[in-house]
Write a protein that holds these residues in place. Structure first.
Motif, PDB file in Angstrom:
ATOM      1  N   ALA A 113       3.808   8.555 -60.015  1.00 21.15           N
ATOM      2  CA  ALA A 113       2.609   8.870 -59.847  1.00 21.15           C
ATOM      3  C   ALA A 113       2.653  10.455 -59.871  1.00 21.15           C
ATOM      4  CB  ALA A 113       1.755   8.046 -59.120  1.00 21.15           C
ATOM      5  N   GLY A 114       1.600  10.994 -60.168  1.00 15.74           N
ATOM      6  CA  GLY A 114       1.576  12.494 -60.107  1.00 15.74           C
ATOM      7  C   GLY A 114       2.216  13.639 -60.696  1.00 15.74           C
ATOM      8  N   TYR A 115       2.973  12.898 -61.810  1.00 15.95           N
ATOM      9  CA  TYR A 115       3.949  13.777 -62.666  1.00 15.95           C
ATOM     10  C   TYR A 115       3.033  14.490 -63.587  1.00 15.95           C
ATOM     11  CZ  TYR A 115       8.069  14.842 -65.963  1.00 15.95           C
ATOM     12  OH  TYR A 115       8.695  15.571 -66.642  1.00 15.95           O
ATOM     13  N   ILE A 116       2.346  15.665 -63.647  1.00 17.75           N
ATOM     14  CA  ILE A 116       1.525  16.321 -64.338  1.00 17.75           C
ATOM     15  C   ILE A 116       2.099  17.784 -64.810  1.00 17.75           C
ATOM     16  CG2 ILE A 116      -0.114  15.013 -63.414  1.00 17.75           C
ATOM     17  CD1 ILE A 116      -1.253  17.559 -62.161  1.00 17.75           C
ATOM     18  N   LYS A 117       3.178  18.203 -64.285  1.00 18.62           N
ATOM     19  CA  LYS A 117       3.388  19.344 -64.815  1.00 18.62           C
ATOM     20  C   LYS A 117       4.881  19.223 -65.527  1.00 18.62           C
ATOM     21  CE  LYS A 117       1.698  21.727 -60.594  1.00 18.62           C
ATOM     22  NZ  LYS A 117       1.994  22.676 -59.451  1.00 18.62           N
ATOM     23  N   PRO A 118       4.839  19.708 -66.892  1.00 16.81           N
ATOM     24  CA  PRO A 118       6.092  19.576 -67.614  1.00 16.81           C
ATOM     25  C   PRO A 118       7.322  20.123 -66.707  1.00 16.81           C
ATOM     26  CG  PRO A 118       4.339  20.195 -68.944  1.00 16.81           C
ATOM     27  CD  PRO A 118       3.778  20.408 -67.549  1.00 16.81           C
ATOM     28  N   GLY A 119       8.555  19.058 -66.710  1.00 16.35           N
ATOM     29  CA  GLY A 119       9.915  19.496 -66.178  1.00 16.35           C
ATOM     30  C   GLY A 119       9.660  19.673 -64.489  1.00 16.35           C
ATOM     31  N   ARG A 120       8.672  19.380 -64.154  1.00  9.16           N
ATOM     32  CA  ARG A 120       8.648  19.764 -62.483  1.00  9.16           C
ATOM     33  C   ARG A 120       8.386  18.410 -61.683  1.00  9.16           C
ATOM     34  NH1 ARG A 120       5.187  24.636 -60.652  1.00  9.16           N
ATOM     35  NH2 ARG A 120       6.517  24.058 -58.706  1.00  9.16           N
ATOM     36  N   SER A 121       9.391  18.089 -60.901  1.00  9.73           N
ATOM     37  CA  SER A 121       9.230  17.022 -59.820  1.00  9.73           C
ATOM     38  C   SER A 121       8.406  17.047 -58.814  1.00  9.73           C
ATOM     39  CB  SER A 121      10.641  16.203 -59.764  1.00  9.73           C
ATOM     40  OG  SER A 121      11.451  17.017 -59.063  1.00  9.73           O
ATOM     41  N   ALA A 122       8.014  18.408 -58.305  1.00 11.60           N
ATOM     42  CA  ALA A 122       7.582  18.478 -57.119  1.00 11.60           C
ATOM     43  C   ALA A 122       6.076  17.710 -57.015  1.00 11.60           C
ATOM     44  CB  ALA A 122       7.439  19.913 -56.850  1.00 11.60           C
ATOM     45  N   GLY A 123       5.947  17.270 -55.938  1.00 12.71           N
ATOM     46  CA  GLY A 123       4.672  16.576 -55.657  1.00 12.71           C
ATOM     47  C   GLY A 123       4.494  15.084 -56.259  1.00 12.71           C
ATOM     48  N   VAL A 124       5.627  14.667 -56.885  1.00 11.55           N
ATOM     49  CA  VAL A 124       5.739  13.512 -57.623  1.00 11.55           C
ATOM     50  C   VAL A 124       5.976  12.184 -56.642  1.00 11.55           C
ATOM     51  CG1 VAL A 124       6.600  12.005 -59.559  1.00 11.55           C
ATOM     52  CG2 VAL A 124       6.270  14.510 -59.723  1.00 11.55           C
ATOM     53  N   ASP A 125       5.446  11.018 -56.603  1.00 11.42           N
ATOM     54  CA  ASP A 125       5.593   9.987 -55.972  1.00 11.42           C
ATOM     55  C   ASP A 125       6.135   8.754 -56.847  1.00 11.42           C
ATOM     56  OD1 ASP A 125       4.711  10.849 -53.055  1.00 11.42           O
ATOM     57  OD2 ASP A 125       2.876  11.060 -54.153  1.00 11.42           O
ATOM     58  N   ARG A 126       6.925   8.035 -56.135  1.00 13.78           N
ATOM     59  CA  ARG A 126       7.666   6.984 -56.800  1.00 13.78           C
ATOM     60  C   ARG A 126       7.264   5.723 -55.945  1.00 13.78           C
ATOM     61  NH1 ARG A 126      13.391   9.696 -58.393  1.00 13.78           N
ATOM     62  NH2 ARG A 126      12.971  10.786 -56.429  1.00 13.78           N
ATOM     63  N   TYR A 127       6.677   4.528 -56.661  1.00 13.87           N
ATOM     64  CA  TYR A 127       6.627   3.245 -55.808  1.00 13.87           C
ATOM     65  C   TYR A 127       7.430   2.248 -56.503  1.00 13.87           C
ATOM     66  CZ  TYR A 127       2.624   6.050 -54.139  1.00 13.87           C
ATOM     67  OH  TYR A 127       1.747   7.016 -53.472  1.00 13.87           O
ATOM     68  N   THR A 128       7.851   1.489 -55.750  1.00 12.61           N
ATOM     69  CA  THR A 128       8.518   0.245 -56.046  1.00 12.61           C
ATOM     70  C   THR A 128       7.605  -0.943 -56.948  1.00 12.61           C
ATOM     71  OG1 THR A 128      10.252   0.701 -54.620  1.00 12.61           O
ATOM     72  CG2 THR A 128      10.188  -1.682 -55.481  1.00 12.61           C
ATOM     73  N   ILE A 129       8.170  -1.603 -57.783  1.00 12.86           N
ATOM     74  CA  ILE A 129       7.385  -2.473 -58.518  1.00 12.86           C
ATOM     75  C   ILE A 129       8.067  -3.885 -58.180  1.00 12.86           C
ATOM     76  CG2 ILE A 129       6.622  -3.387 -60.866  1.00 12.86           C
ATOM     77  CD1 ILE A 129       6.373  -0.373 -61.587  1.00 12.86           C
ATOM     78  N   SER A 130       7.466  -4.884 -58.013  1.00 12.62           N
ATOM     79  CA  SER A 130       8.062  -6.164 -58.024  1.00 12.62           C
ATOM     80  C   SER A 130       8.734  -6.420 -59.399  1.00 12.62           C
ATOM     81  CB  SER A 130       7.054  -7.284 -57.643  1.00 12.62           C
ATOM     82  OG  SER A 130       7.509  -8.580 -58.025  1.00 12.62           O
ATOM     83  N   PRO A 131       9.990  -7.155 -59.368  1.00 16.05           N
ATOM     84  CA  PRO A 131      10.511  -7.530 -60.655  1.00 16.05           C
ATOM     85  C   PRO A 131       9.693  -8.903 -61.118  1.00 16.05           C
ATOM     86  CG  PRO A 131      11.909  -8.398 -58.573  1.00 16.05           C
ATOM     87  CD  PRO A 131      10.840  -7.361 -58.151  1.00 16.05           C
TER      88      PRO A 131
END
Length: 759
Positions: free
Chosen positions: A131-149
């Protein structure tokens, strides 16, 4: 702008959809890219062309409209779905948030086991929601959330899948509202997603519904540009910002893209019905008709007037759909200089705080270099803002305050050996957005020692004691944290402490993920507890607690272990693919085990031994490698109204003087007998339905001595009853129907038994 598909194309659409549209595989990427934010774009090469441009490709990076534009705000609940499959393949799609714990994407992204009621396994080794990946090529400010398999809901025909996501991303990113009506013909639309796994893009120029908008096959036809990776994107109508379709495919013959109308999905999905009916309004809330109409009219006038009209439009309708476009036109055509950026130390989403605020920077640019100095010298009620760096100081917090990381938590590291990293004795406060590393010695990472605070969005590990310790009068809230790789347990709650532990990911700890003992009574809910080297949750020495709606999977010992006169409530959990039993009750343990789902555990779904006496009620137990319920060596318990099916051994097995009450269950389709009583096992079996098992309905041997009455035995492959090798018992008033080999199979070496009233 390109012409919108008109009614003259309806015949072409109807003629081509049925033959040229099929489920597309997720866009592929290198397995080494899994877990990265910025990946090299790749297109799936399976020969299908279901993600395509209509004319000139116009799918634009969303950030070009400005980080505070309506488009960017609307796109916040939309993220990238990254998948690493068990077969070594990888892929990504788009997904979006619908409530606190669920996202939706296409079925063809994560197929699952369609049509198999016994499994919802997606075949995924790992998955995350970015979530939050809006700037091309930049990971700053991006969040990752785990998903149930495991899949919550899926439907191949409607090409949708609902997944469970941990950490409540809706608290930060909001959720999209779902429309309960189809779009109008030629209605203007937006599609927001992650084409080819890149940063968030928007399709808006020439993006509209066809005319007619819904084809004869029930597909929403549109002219919005997409590429591989857009699968699962929401189709949003711009009038009220609601989702009217789930984009999924295209047609290489007619040259148009397709979505499943949300009305069709809502008619099938219990989860989405609940989300749509819950009144959620944090994102995509419908606006008052007067405001939309007025701003639409003003937009028409603004285009005629030019720069002055655009400026008036932004002033009056700054939150309206077209305001981002107006701002871009002003910047490009009206030579208005850019405003200088506002630089602030604080992230926009820092917790609100009315008291004093102090900053800590290792480079000397803040109020303090040392967190200890900031804590010591700041008054009670202060907020200490901690900027990126590594801090090697143990903290003693004895007065109310907030410790808040500014930036990415992974860059704000508190690392301490031979001490607790944070020793909390204050009666209130907050710990937020930090990485806490206990680096050795008999100490906790964070120790709530008769103190209380809210701990959230923090990563904690420990090579000493448990990652988090909670004792005595403490009553903290642990929310959305990652608690992992501790040399002992994840969270240890003892000496009568309470706590609320929710929406955390607790994983790969050496001892129990969560351990509860000595009168402690926490609420543990909506967590993912996985891959521990011991039990998922261990309740012992008169512990209590409410263990609710968690996913507990792949732990080495039981998912939940109860012993030592402990009496927890274990309710509504998804317990699957464990390496031992689902719930293990021993040493006079008690507990209520209710409304849980057990699936594919290596041992029994529920094991009861050595005086264990739980109530096990209204659970579904399926596909265990051994028995559904195994009661042995003096176990007891009331086993009531459960569905026990497809067990590897007996549905219920009782041995060693154990004496459970087994009432009102459905025990079916096991690979051996429905019930197996042996080696002196006892038990009362009443009002159960025992059907379709591969051996006998009930098998009794070696001094087994049950009371079996008022049960229904149906369609078992051999006899309803098999009694031999000293087996005994009372068998009365049972209904014996269509068992393949007959009613009773009694050997000469059976013991004395009673049977009467069976029919």
């Amino acid at each position: 702008m390109r012409n919108i598909l008109t009614s003259t194309c309806a015949a072409l659409i109807g003629a081509t959809l049925a033959t040229s549209v099929a489920a597309q595989a997720p866009a592929e990427f290198d397995p080494a890219d899994f877990g990265k934010i910025v990946v090299q774009p790749r297109q799936s090469t399976n020969g299908l062309t279901f993600e395509q441009a209509i004319g000139d490709y116009q799918n634009e990076p969303i950030v070009q409209y400005g980080e505070n534009s309506p488009a960017v705000r609307l796109g916040r609940p939309i993220g990238r779905l990254d998948m690493l499959f068990d077969n070594g393949k990888t892929g990504f799609c788009t997904a979006f948030i619908v409530d606190e714990s669920h996202i939706i994407t296409n079925h063809h992204c994560i197929p699952g086991m369609d049509g198999d009621p016994s499994g919802k396994d997606s075949g995924i080794q790992a998955a995350q929601f970015v979530a939050g990946y809006i700037k091309p090529g930049r990971s700053a400010g991006v969040d990752r959330y785990t998903i149930s398999p495991q899949i919550v809901e899926t439907n191949r025909e409607l090409d949708y899948t609902v997944l469970r996501v941990f950490g409540n991303p809706s608290g930060k990113y909001g959720f999209l509202e779902l429309a309960a009506a189809d779009p109008e013909d030629a209605e203007f639309l937006w599609i927001i997603g992650h084409p080819q796994g890149q940063s968030q893009h928007i399709s808006r120029e020439g993006c509209a519904a066809a005319s007619p908008s819904i084809s004869d096959e029930g597909k929403l036809v549109h002219t919005c540009d997409t590429l591989g990776g857009n699968s699962g994107s929401p189709v949003i109508r711009i009038s009220d910002k609601r989702v009217i379709g789930l984009h999924h495919a295209g047609d290489s013959i007619s040259g148009f893209n397709m979505a499943i109308p949300m009305t069709r999905i809502l008619a099938q999905s219990k989860v989405l019905k609940a989300a749509a009916g819950g009144g959620n309004s944090s994102v995509g809330a419908p606006r008052a008709p007067q405001q939309v109409s007025a701003c639409d009219a003003l937009w028409t006038e603004a285009k005629a007037l030019g720069c002055g009209g655009y400026e008036a439009y932004v002033a009056e309708c700054g939150n309206h759909t077209f305001s981002g476009m107006a701002e871009a036109l002003i910047k490009r055509e009206c030579t208005v200089p850019d405003r200088p950026p506002v630089i602030t130390d604080a992230k926009p989403d820092l917790p609100e705080h009315d008291g004093p605020v102090f900053s800590v920077r290792t480079d000397g640019g803040g109020d303090y270099r040392s967190i200890t100095d900031a804590v010591t010298q700041s008054p009670a009620g202060s907020q200490i803002r901690i900027f990126p760096g590594t801090y090697v100081e143990g903290l003693d917090i004895s007065k109310p305050m907030e410790l808040v990381g500014v930036g990415n938590a992974s860059d704000i590291v508190l690392r301490v050996a031979e001490d607790h990293v944070i020793h909390w004795t204050a009666n209130s406060g907050r710990i937020s957005n930090l990485s806490v590393v206990q680096d050795g010695g008999s100490y906790f990472g964070i120790f709530f020692d008769s103190g209380t605070a809210t701990m959230e969005d923090t990563d904690v590990t420990s090579t000493g004691l448990a990652a988090v310790g909670i004792r005595q009068d403490s009553n903290p809230i642990l929310r959305r944290n990652r608690i992992h790789h501790a040399a002992q347990g994840g969270v240890f709650i003892y000496d009568g402490a309470d706590a609320l532990i929710e929406n955390n990911e607790v994983y790969e700890n050496t001892f129990a993920g969560i351990e509860i003992k000595s009168g402690s009574d926490p609420v543990v809910r909506n967590n993912l507890i996985r891959d521990g080297q011991s039990s998922g949750v261990y309740v012992h020495t008169e512990g209590r607690g409410r263990i609710e709606n968690n996913e507990i999977t792949r732990n080495t010992l039981a998912a939940v272990e109860i012993s030592g006169r402990s009496d927890p409530v274990v309710i509504g959990n998804d317990i699957h693919h464990g390496k031992a039993s689902g719930v293990y009750v021993q040493d006079n343990g008690l507990g209520l085990v209710e409304n849980n789902t057990f699936n594919a555990n290596a041992l029994s779904a529920v094991s009861i031994t050595s005086g264990g006496d739980p109530v096990v009620r209204n659970n579904t137990m399926r596909a265990g490698k051994e028995s559904g319920v195994y009661v042995y060596d003096g176990g007891k318990g009331r086993i009531e109204s459960n569905v026990i099916e497809t067990s590897g051994f007996a549905g219920v097995a009782v041995k060693g003087g154990s004496n459970p009450m087994v009432v009102g269950n459905t025990i079916r389709n096991g690979k051996q007998s429905g019930v197996f009583i042996y080696e002196g096992g006892l038990g009362v079996f009443e009002d159960n339905v025992i059907e379709g098992n591969a051996y006998y309905g009930l098998e009794v041997k070696t001094d087994g001595n049950p009371t079996v009455r008022n049960n229904r035995f149906v369609s078992n492959v051999w006899h309803a009853f098999r009694v031999y090798e000293g087996g005994r018992g009372v068998y009365e008033n049972n209904d014996l129907s269509a068992n393949a080999a007959g009613d009773f199979d009694i050997d000469d070496d059976a013991g004395a038994f009673t049977r009467s009233g069976n029919r």
